[in-house]
Scaffold this motif. Sequence first.
Motif, PDB file in Angstrom:
ATOM      1  N   VAL A 180      79.348 -65.960  30.361  1.00 29.36           N
ATOM      2  CA  VAL A 180      79.272 -64.541  30.712  1.00 29.36           C
ATOM      3  C   VAL A 180      78.429 -64.352  31.966  1.00 29.36           C
ATOM      4  CG1 VAL A 180      78.345 -62.308  29.983  1.00 29.36           C
ATOM      5  CG2 VAL A 180      79.663 -63.705  28.375  1.00 29.36           C
ATOM      6  N   VAL A 181      77.258 -65.000  31.994  1.00 28.25           N
ATOM      7  CA  VAL A 181      76.352 -64.850  33.134  1.00 28.25           C
ATOM      8  C   VAL A 181      77.003 -65.377  34.407  1.00 28.25           C
ATOM      9  CG1 VAL A 181      74.194 -65.678  34.129  1.00 28.25           C
ATOM     10  CG2 VAL A 181      74.239 -64.833  31.777  1.00 28.25           C
ATOM     11  N   ALA A 182      77.717 -66.477  34.280  1.00 28.04           N
ATOM     12  CA  ALA A 182      78.322 -67.106  35.457  1.00 28.04           C
ATOM     13  C   ALA A 182      79.373 -66.194  36.079  1.00 28.04           C
ATOM     14  CB  ALA A 182      78.937 -68.445  35.080  1.00 28.04           C
ATOM     15  N   THR A 183      80.088 -65.402  35.247  1.00 25.39           N
ATOM     16  CA  THR A 183      81.147 -64.565  35.802  1.00 25.39           C
ATOM     17  C   THR A 183      80.647 -63.182  36.208  1.00 25.39           C
ATOM     18  OG1 THR A 183      81.750 -64.089  33.513  1.00 25.39           O
ATOM     19  CG2 THR A 183      83.122 -65.675  34.706  1.00 25.39           C
ATOM     20  N   ASP A 184      79.678 -62.635  35.473  1.00 27.16           N
ATOM     21  CA  ASP A 184      79.273 -61.256  35.706  1.00 27.16           C
ATOM     22  C   ASP A 184      78.001 -61.103  36.532  1.00 27.16           C
ATOM     23  OD1 ASP A 184      81.429 -60.753  34.219  1.00 27.16           O
ATOM     24  OD2 ASP A 184      80.379 -59.922  32.473  1.00 27.16           O
ATOM     25  N   VAL A 197      75.638 -62.720  39.449  1.00 29.76           N
ATOM     26  CA  VAL A 197      75.692 -63.782  40.446  1.00 29.76           C
ATOM     27  C   VAL A 197      74.312 -64.199  40.921  1.00 29.76           C
ATOM     28  CG1 VAL A 197      77.204 -64.518  42.303  1.00 29.76           C
ATOM     29  CG2 VAL A 197      77.557 -62.283  41.257  1.00 29.76           C
ATOM     30  N   ILE A 198      73.344 -63.308  40.737  1.00 30.08           N
ATOM     31  CA  ILE A 198      72.032 -63.504  41.348  1.00 30.08           C
ATOM     32  C   ILE A 198      71.380 -64.829  40.963  1.00 30.08           C
ATOM     33  CG2 ILE A 198      69.746 -62.511  41.723  1.00 30.08           C
ATOM     34  CD1 ILE A 198      71.021 -59.821  40.747  1.00 30.08           C
ATOM     35  N   PHE A 199      71.414 -65.156  39.669  1.00 32.67           N
ATOM     36  CA  PHE A 199      70.785 -66.435  39.300  1.00 32.67           C
ATOM     37  C   PHE A 199      71.711 -67.232  38.374  1.00 32.67           C
ATOM     38  CE2 PHE A 199      69.821 -64.937  35.094  1.00 32.67           C
ATOM     39  CZ  PHE A 199      69.585 -63.581  35.256  1.00 32.67           C
ATOM     40  N   SER A 200      71.524 -68.551  38.368  1.00 30.64           N
ATOM     41  CA  SER A 200      72.343 -69.396  37.515  1.00 30.64           C
ATOM     42  C   SER A 200      71.483 -69.920  36.371  1.00 30.64           C
ATOM     43  CB  SER A 200      72.891 -70.568  38.324  1.00 30.64           C
ATOM     44  OG  SER A 200      71.816 -71.332  38.803  1.00 30.64           O
ATOM     45  N   LEU A 201      72.078 -70.026  35.188  1.00 27.76           N
ATOM     46  CA  LEU A 201      71.351 -70.504  34.011  1.00 27.76           C
ATOM     47  C   LEU A 201      71.375 -72.027  33.949  1.00 27.76           C
ATOM     48  CD1 LEU A 201      72.628 -68.017  31.307  1.00 27.76           C
ATOM     49  CD2 LEU A 201      70.365 -68.069  32.328  1.00 27.76           C
ATOM     50  N   ILE A 202      70.445 -72.562  33.182  1.00 29.36           N
ATOM     51  CA  ILE A 202      70.472 -74.000  32.901  1.00 29.36           C
ATOM     52  C   ILE A 202      71.761 -74.294  32.153  1.00 29.36           C
ATOM     53  CG2 ILE A 202      69.381 -75.802  31.501  1.00 29.36           C
ATOM     54  CD1 ILE A 202      66.720 -74.327  32.053  1.00 29.36           C
ATOM     55  N   PRO A 203      72.501 -75.342  32.532  1.00 28.51           N
ATOM     56  CA  PRO A 203      73.798 -75.591  31.870  1.00 28.51           C
ATOM     57  C   PRO A 203      73.643 -75.877  30.377  1.00 28.51           C
ATOM     58  CG  PRO A 203      73.183 -77.377  33.335  1.00 28.51           C
ATOM     59  CD  PRO A 203      72.230 -76.274  33.604  1.00 28.51           C
ATOM     60  N   ALA A 204      74.707 -75.579  29.618  1.00 22.75           N
ATOM     61  CA  ALA A 204      74.677 -75.704  28.161  1.00 22.75           C
ATOM     62  C   ALA A 204      74.500 -77.150  27.700  1.00 22.75           C
ATOM     63  CB  ALA A 204      75.952 -75.121  27.556  1.00 22.75           C
ATOM     64  N   GLU A 205      74.821 -78.101  28.547  1.00 23.67           N
ATOM     65  CA  GLU A 205      74.664 -79.515  28.151  1.00 23.67           C
ATOM     66  C   GLU A 205      73.199 -79.840  27.831  1.00 23.67           C
ATOM     67  OE1 GLU A 205      76.685 -79.351  31.488  1.00 23.67           O
ATOM     68  OE2 GLU A 205      77.951 -78.661  29.846  1.00 23.67           O
ATOM     69  N   TYR A 206      72.310 -79.014  28.406  1.00 25.38           N
ATOM     70  CA  TYR A 206      70.873 -79.180  28.158  1.00 25.38           C
ATOM     71  C   TYR A 206      70.583 -79.244  26.658  1.00 25.38           C
ATOM     72  CZ  TYR A 206      66.008 -77.571  27.712  1.00 25.38           C
ATOM     73  OH  TYR A 206      64.703 -77.429  27.363  1.00 25.38           O
ATOM     74  N   ILE A 207      71.306 -78.402  25.887  1.00 25.70           N
ATOM     75  CA  ILE A 207      71.075 -78.359  24.445  1.00 25.70           C
ATOM     76  C   ILE A 207      71.380 -79.716  23.815  1.00 25.70           C
ATOM     77  CG2 ILE A 207      71.857 -77.355  22.272  1.00 25.70           C
ATOM     78  CD1 ILE A 207      72.264 -74.767  23.748  1.00 25.70           C
ATOM     79  N   ILE A 208      72.528 -80.246  24.168  1.00 19.91           N
ATOM     80  CA  ILE A 208      72.941 -81.516  23.561  1.00 19.91           C
ATOM     81  C   ILE A 208      72.022 -82.641  24.023  1.00 19.91           C
ATOM     82  CG2 ILE A 208      74.815 -83.202  23.410  1.00 19.91           C
ATOM     83  CD1 ILE A 208      75.218 -80.544  21.867  1.00 19.91           C
ATOM     84  N   ASN A 209      71.735 -82.644  25.337  1.00 20.33           N
ATOM     85  CA  ASN A 209      70.982 -83.779  25.874  1.00 20.33           C
ATOM     86  C   ASN A 209      69.511 -83.783  25.474  1.00 20.33           C
ATOM     87  OD1 ASN A 209      73.318 -84.501  27.080  1.00 20.33           O
ATOM     88  ND2 ASN A 209      72.805 -83.647  29.072  1.00 20.33           N
ATOM     89  N   THR A 210      68.918 -82.597  25.426  1.00 21.43           N
ATOM     90  CA  THR A 210      67.478 -82.536  25.186  1.00 21.43           C
ATOM     91  C   THR A 210      67.125 -81.971  23.822  1.00 21.43           C
ATOM     92  OG1 THR A 210      67.353 -82.036  27.536  1.00 21.43           O
ATOM     93  CG2 THR A 210      65.317 -81.856  26.281  1.00 21.43           C
TER      94      THR A 210
END
Lengths: 228, 306
Positions: free
Chosen positions: B260-264, B266-279
């Motif tokens: 949602v954030v990526a499409t709506d 634009v100002i800032f980008s979130l940490i990617p969701a892979e972070y959850i799995i990896n860390t």
Amino acid sequence: MIKFSNVSKVYKNNHIALSNVSVTINRGDFVFLVGPSGAGKSTFIKLLLREIEPTSGEIIVNNVDVQKLTRKQIPMYRRSFGIVFQDFRLLSDKTVYENIAFAMQIVEASSRDIKKRVNQMLSLVGLSNKANMYPHQLSGGEQQRVALARALANNPKLLICDEPTGNLDPETAWGIMELLNDINLSGTTILMATHAKDVVDKMKKRVIAIEKGVIVRDQQRGVYGYED
Amino acid sequence: MSEISKEVFTVMKIKTFKYFFKESISNIIKNRVMSFASITTVAAALFVLGIFMLLVANVNKMVTSVEDKVEIKAFLNDDVTTLKQNEIESEIKKIPAVKSIVFESKEDALEKFKNQLGENKDLANGLDLKNPLPASFIIKVDKVENVADTSNKIAKMEGIYKVKDGRDILDKVIRVINFIKASSLALIVILGAVGIFLISNTIRLTVYARKKEIGIMKYIGATDWFIRWPFLFEGMFLGLFGAIISILLLKFGYSYVVKVVATDVVIFSLIPAEYIINTLAWQFSIVGIVIGGLGSLISLRRFLVL
């Protein structure tokens, strides 16, 4: 095999359960422990199991000074004998086979040994055809046979029986006694606390009588001697 | 005696571990209501923890990017001549904390503004004739702590009409982060305690249900730890299951938010969701197991008399 030297046990409420008891039970003996309720039979067995410690005196079992056992050594000590109770104490959610195997799982025996030994025990107590039944599907006598098989599974040198025939009718009780006699003849020392006059009189084994915490009689080929 | 003590320390066999595993799973199934409550609590606790961790991680990321951009912008009066401008520049350079200085002319500023507008840059078309944007110096300092001092010095110089630095925003953001961190810590402690409490209750029920069995095991010569391990396993499994559920919820929930954030926005980008799995995944699994193990141990200490 078992040696009590001047063993006394005084409970916290100052009840003297055993007073200066000295007795020796040799390898291969078959001994009846008799006496009225509250005479000290249970205390005698609890001391042997190291459930409680004597107030004074020394207990030696298989050359082990029982009081000197550390907490960690107690389980290993208990593995050196088998125990049978009046109320069988089988695990109700396990089959006959599993109940016997359980005793061997605890000592971490290999699967192959367990299979071999359990089947051997089942045929010894004559229950090979009921291996997959649950305790509640068995008669009292059959349940006690399972308990006996479990007690013998780890091949103990000493078998302690606390009123093993107490919940059984005379005929069934006699069947258990014949089995115990066979086990004794194959070399296992047996110590049996009992109230069963008939059984004691018929078996003509050594009888140790306890009353009020004192051994009042120790007789080879003895009789029960009480009228109850 | 030496034989006995040697045997006590015999290494546990794989078969025995299998037995513990089976026992603990069957206990969990038998106690399914309490097990469910324990797992749910652990899952909820870790889920909340996860939300806060993601929040903090994202805010931290933003702060780092802002910190990098901390710069002082000194706007020049429109009447400043090129000569005066050079004087100011060399004066600013004399301040020890100044790392770099770049001049931005009025035209540069307009160009930059247009770029920021992106697709809507037509809006700025009329500004070319009478450019309202001032010329400025963009100054970077060596340390964030020196920003205040430096900007005060520059503000006093002649020809400078205004100095801007990002201190206020930075302070506010840091204060918000600290608040989030403190409140999440409090919440985690509370939820963690509830989780431990519920698991210890579940284990207590199992211990009671197995009282007879434990007695028999003792008579047959089971070691204390042979009796304890299945209960410990049970607690650790409850904690682990809770952790897995929370990780799955976080993964799906956060992936959706990122999308949602990526499409709506634009100002800032979130940490990617892979972070959850990896860390987070393995961290949470460990936390879950520790919570479960602690709950078990508490219960075993109080209710399992060996």
